[in-house]
Motif scaffolding. Structure first.
Motif, PDB file in Angstrom:
ATOM      1  N   SER A  25       0.824  -1.215   0.000  1.00 45.14           N
ATOM      2  CA  SER A  25       0.000   0.000   0.000  1.00 45.14           C
ATOM      3  C   SER A  25       0.854   1.259   0.000  1.00 45.14           C
ATOM      4  CB  SER A  25      -0.958  -0.001   1.191  1.00 45.14           C
ATOM      5  OG  SER A  25      -0.246   0.151   2.397  1.00 45.14           O
ATOM      6  N   ALA A  26       2.080   1.169   0.472  1.00 45.92           N
ATOM      7  CA  ALA A  26       2.954   2.339   0.497  1.00 45.92           C
ATOM      8  C   ALA A  26       3.741   2.521  -0.796  1.00 45.92           C
ATOM      9  CB  ALA A  26       3.924   2.228   1.677  1.00 45.92           C
ATOM     10  N   THR A  27       3.868   1.446  -1.597  1.00 45.20           N
ATOM     11  CA  THR A  27       4.748   1.528  -2.761  1.00 45.20           C
ATOM     12  C   THR A  27       4.048   1.325  -4.103  1.00 45.20           C
ATOM     13  OG1 THR A  27       5.305  -0.804  -2.541  1.00 45.20           O
ATOM     14  CG2 THR A  27       6.777   0.773  -1.469  1.00 45.20           C
ATOM     15  N   ILE A  28       3.102   0.414  -4.186  1.00 42.91           N
ATOM     16  CA  ILE A  28       2.528   0.043  -5.482  1.00 42.91           C
ATOM     17  C   ILE A  28       1.059   0.436  -5.607  1.00 42.91           C
ATOM     18  CG2 ILE A  28       2.012  -1.883  -7.020  1.00 42.91           C
ATOM     19  CD1 ILE A  28       4.450  -3.316  -5.833  1.00 42.91           C
ATOM     20  N   PHE A  29       0.267   0.135  -4.593  1.00 46.16           N
ATOM     21  CA  PHE A  29      -1.176   0.355  -4.657  1.00 46.16           C
ATOM     22  C   PHE A  29      -1.579   1.551  -3.803  1.00 46.16           C
ATOM     23  CE2 PHE A  29      -0.497  -4.190  -5.371  1.00 46.16           C
ATOM     24  CZ  PHE A  29      -1.162  -4.356  -6.566  1.00 46.16           C
ATOM     25  N   GLN A  30      -2.626   2.223  -4.225  1.00 40.58           N
ATOM     26  CA  GLN A  30      -3.154   3.323  -3.419  1.00 40.58           C
ATOM     27  C   GLN A  30      -3.849   2.797  -2.178  1.00 40.58           C
ATOM     28  OE1 GLN A  30      -5.715   5.560  -5.981  1.00 40.58           O
ATOM     29  NE2 GLN A  30      -4.027   6.397  -7.174  1.00 40.58           N
ATOM     30  N   GLU A  31      -4.446   1.614  -2.308  1.00 36.64           N
ATOM     31  CA  GLU A  31      -5.202   1.039  -1.202  1.00 36.64           C
ATOM     32  C   GLU A  31      -5.121  -0.478  -1.273  1.00 36.64           C
ATOM     33  OE1 GLU A  31      -9.823   1.023   0.419  1.00 36.64           O
ATOM     34  OE2 GLU A  31      -9.221   2.440  -1.131  1.00 36.64           O
ATOM     35  N   VAL A  32      -5.027  -1.122  -0.121  1.00 40.82           N
ATOM     36  CA  VAL A  32      -5.042  -2.581  -0.028  1.00 40.82           C
ATOM     37  C   VAL A  32      -6.145  -2.963   0.945  1.00 40.82           C
ATOM     38  CG1 VAL A  32      -3.781  -4.648   0.670  1.00 40.82           C
ATOM     39  CG2 VAL A  32      -2.587  -2.811  -0.539  1.00 40.82           C
ATOM     40  N   GLU A  33      -7.079  -3.781   0.467  1.00 46.31           N
ATOM     41  CA  GLU A  33      -8.162  -4.262   1.324  1.00 46.31           C
ATOM     42  C   GLU A  33      -8.021  -5.763   1.469  1.00 46.31           C
ATOM     43  OE1 GLU A  33     -12.957  -4.776   1.121  1.00 46.31           O
ATOM     44  OE2 GLU A  33     -12.117  -2.879   0.407  1.00 46.31           O
ATOM     45  N   CYS A  34      -8.004  -6.218   2.693  1.00 45.37           N
ATOM     46  CA  CYS A  34      -7.817  -7.639   2.978  1.00 45.37           C
ATOM     47  C   CYS A  34      -9.036  -8.152   3.729  1.00 45.37           C
ATOM     48  CB  CYS A  34      -6.546  -7.815   3.809  1.00 45.37           C
ATOM     49  SG  CYS A  34      -6.153  -9.520   4.140  1.00 45.37           S
ATOM     50  N   SER A  35      -9.709  -9.145   3.154  1.00 50.12           N
ATOM     51  CA  SER A  35     -10.881  -9.755   3.784  1.00 50.12           C
ATOM     52  C   SER A  35     -10.564 -11.197   4.132  1.00 50.12           C
ATOM     53  CB  SER A  35     -12.077  -9.719   2.836  1.00 50.12           C
ATOM     54  OG  SER A  35     -12.371  -8.401   2.454  1.00 50.12           O
ATOM     55  N   PHE A  36     -11.096 -11.652   5.258  1.00 48.85           N
ATOM     56  CA  PHE A  36     -10.895 -13.034   5.681  1.00 48.85           C
ATOM     57  C   PHE A  36     -12.223 -13.775   5.634  1.00 48.85           C
ATOM     58  CE2 PHE A  36      -7.464 -10.675   7.667  1.00 48.85           C
ATOM     59  CZ  PHE A  36      -6.374 -11.446   7.300  1.00 48.85           C
ATOM     60  N   LEU A  37     -12.188 -14.973   5.096  1.00 49.96           N
ATOM     61  CA  LEU A  37     -13.393 -15.792   5.001  1.00 49.96           C
ATOM     62  C   LEU A  37     -13.821 -16.266   6.379  1.00 49.96           C
ATOM     63  CD1 LEU A  37     -12.275 -17.919   1.951  1.00 49.96           C
ATOM     64  CD2 LEU A  37     -14.040 -16.171   1.953  1.00 49.96           C
ATOM     65  N   PRO A  38     -15.131 -16.493   6.564  1.00 49.63           N
ATOM     66  CA  PRO A  38     -15.598 -17.035   7.845  1.00 49.63           C
ATOM     67  C   PRO A  38     -15.010 -18.423   8.093  1.00 49.63           C
ATOM     68  CG  PRO A  38     -17.438 -16.275   6.499  1.00 49.63           C
ATOM     69  CD  PRO A  38     -16.223 -16.239   5.639  1.00 49.63           C
ATOM     70  N   VAL A  39     -14.792 -18.757   9.338  1.00 47.49           N
ATOM     71  CA  VAL A  39     -14.263 -20.062   9.705  1.00 47.49           C
ATOM     72  C   VAL A  39     -15.180 -21.145   9.153  1.00 47.49           C
ATOM     73  CG1 VAL A  39     -13.693 -21.583  11.635  1.00 47.49           C
ATOM     74  CG2 VAL A  39     -13.184 -19.139  11.785  1.00 47.49           C
ATOM     75  N   GLY A  40     -14.578 -22.149   8.507  1.00 48.33           N
ATOM     76  CA  GLY A  40     -15.343 -23.243   7.938  1.00 48.33           C
ATOM     77  C   GLY A  40     -15.772 -23.010   6.500  1.00 48.33           C
ATOM     78  N   HIS A  41     -15.507 -21.847   5.937  1.00 43.44           N
ATOM     79  CA  HIS A  41     -15.895 -21.524   4.571  1.00 43.44           C
ATOM     80  C   HIS A  41     -14.680 -21.151   3.728  1.00 43.44           C
ATOM     81  CE1 HIS A  41     -19.631 -20.983   6.816  1.00 43.44           C
ATOM     82  NE2 HIS A  41     -20.226 -21.347   5.704  1.00 43.44           N
ATOM     83  N   THR A  42     -13.617 -21.895   3.889  1.00 46.35           N
ATOM     84  CA  THR A  42     -12.382 -21.524   3.208  1.00 46.35           C
ATOM     85  C   THR A  42     -12.373 -21.918   1.733  1.00 46.35           C
ATOM     86  OG1 THR A  42     -11.343 -23.563   3.952  1.00 46.35           O
ATOM     87  CG2 THR A  42     -11.023 -21.603   5.311  1.00 46.35           C
ATOM     88  N   HIS A  43     -13.228 -22.807   1.316  1.00 46.12           N
ATOM     89  CA  HIS A  43     -13.280 -23.192  -0.103  1.00 46.12           C
ATOM     90  C   HIS A  43     -14.452 -22.464  -0.743  1.00 46.12           C
ATOM     91  CE1 HIS A  43     -10.186 -26.120   0.545  1.00 46.12           C
ATOM     92  NE2 HIS A  43     -10.849 -26.552   1.595  1.00 46.12           N
ATOM     93  N   ALA A  44     -14.214 -21.230  -1.086  1.00 45.51           N
ATOM     94  CA  ALA A  44     -15.279 -20.351  -1.548  1.00 45.51           C
ATOM     95  C   ALA A  44     -15.167 -20.091  -3.044  1.00 45.51           C
ATOM     96  CB  ALA A  44     -15.228 -19.045  -0.759  1.00 45.51           C
ATOM     97  N   ASP A  45     -15.756 -19.011  -3.476  1.00 45.21           N
ATOM     98  CA  ASP A  45     -15.842 -18.680  -4.891  1.00 45.21           C
ATOM     99  C   ASP A  45     -14.479 -18.563  -5.563  1.00 45.21           C
ATOM    100  OD1 ASP A  45     -15.309 -16.464  -3.352  1.00 45.21           O
ATOM    101  OD2 ASP A  45     -16.541 -15.098  -4.525  1.00 45.21           O
ATOM    102  N   ILE A  46     -13.491 -18.074  -4.870  1.00 45.83           N
ATOM    103  CA  ILE A  46     -12.171 -17.912  -5.483  1.00 45.83           C
ATOM    104  C   ILE A  46     -11.566 -19.269  -5.843  1.00 45.83           C
ATOM    105  CG2 ILE A  46     -10.844 -17.837  -3.333  1.00 45.83           C
ATOM    106  CD1 ILE A  46     -10.264 -15.547  -6.335  1.00 45.83           C
ATOM    107  N   ASP A  47     -11.802 -20.281  -5.018  1.00 47.36           N
ATOM    108  CA  ASP A  47     -11.303 -21.622  -5.322  1.00 47.36           C
ATOM    109  C   ASP A  47     -11.959 -22.172  -6.579  1.00 47.36           C
ATOM    110  OD1 ASP A  47      -9.604 -21.671  -3.105  1.00 47.36           O
ATOM    111  OD2 ASP A  47     -11.203 -22.401  -1.798  1.00 47.36           O
ATOM    112  N   GLN A  48     -13.257 -21.949  -6.724  1.00 47.60           N
ATOM    113  CA  GLN A  48     -13.974 -22.403  -7.917  1.00 47.60           C
ATOM    114  C   GLN A  48     -13.455 -21.689  -9.159  1.00 47.60           C
ATOM    115  OE1 GLN A  48     -16.041 -24.876  -8.379  1.00 47.60           O
ATOM    116  NE2 GLN A  48     -16.279 -24.417 -10.531  1.00 47.60           N
ATOM    117  N   MET A  49     -13.194 -20.389  -9.026  1.00 46.75           N
ATOM    118  CA  MET A  49     -12.690 -19.625 -10.161  1.00 46.75           C
ATOM    119  C   MET A  49     -11.348 -20.175 -10.630  1.00 46.75           C
ATOM    120  SD  MET A  49     -11.943 -15.555 -10.431  1.00 46.75           S
ATOM    121  CE  MET A  49     -10.198 -15.516 -10.085  1.00 46.75           C
TER     122      MET A  49
END
Length: 87
Positions: A25-49
């Motif tokens: 966020s200090a060097t490359i991107f203007q903003e970095v947003e980090c989201s964490f999946l709920p416990v037990g739901h780690t195989h979500a849409d990104i895995d399917q993609m």
């Protein structure tokens, strides 16, 4: 930069990852947003993609960054917004 990470302290919720995100966020991107999946739901849409994308790459290789970009856009409808970063 938007990140969706597994909710694990050993791999994602630690000082090293947070320091790296701060660096980004200090060097490359203007903003970095980090989201964490709920416990037990780690195989979500990104895995399917990535499963679909991996299947396409197994059928036709991408030997350059431009080809990789093209393959990602081929797989999904509507086409995802994909950009190459020159850093």
């Amino acid at each position: 930069l938007n990140l969706q990470l597994d909710n694990t302290t050993g791999q994602n919720k630690n000082n090293y990852v947070m320091a790296y995100l701060q660096f980004l966020s200090a060097t490359i991107f203007q903003e970095v947003e980090c989201s964490f999946l709920p416990v037990g739901h780690t195989h979500a849409d990104i895995d399917q993609m990535f499963k679909v994308f991996k299947g396409r790459l197994l059928k036709s290789n991408a030997i350059s960054r431009q080809e990789l970009l093209y393959r990602v856009q081929q797989v999904y409808t509507p086409n995802p917004e994909v950009a190459l970063l020159d850093v």
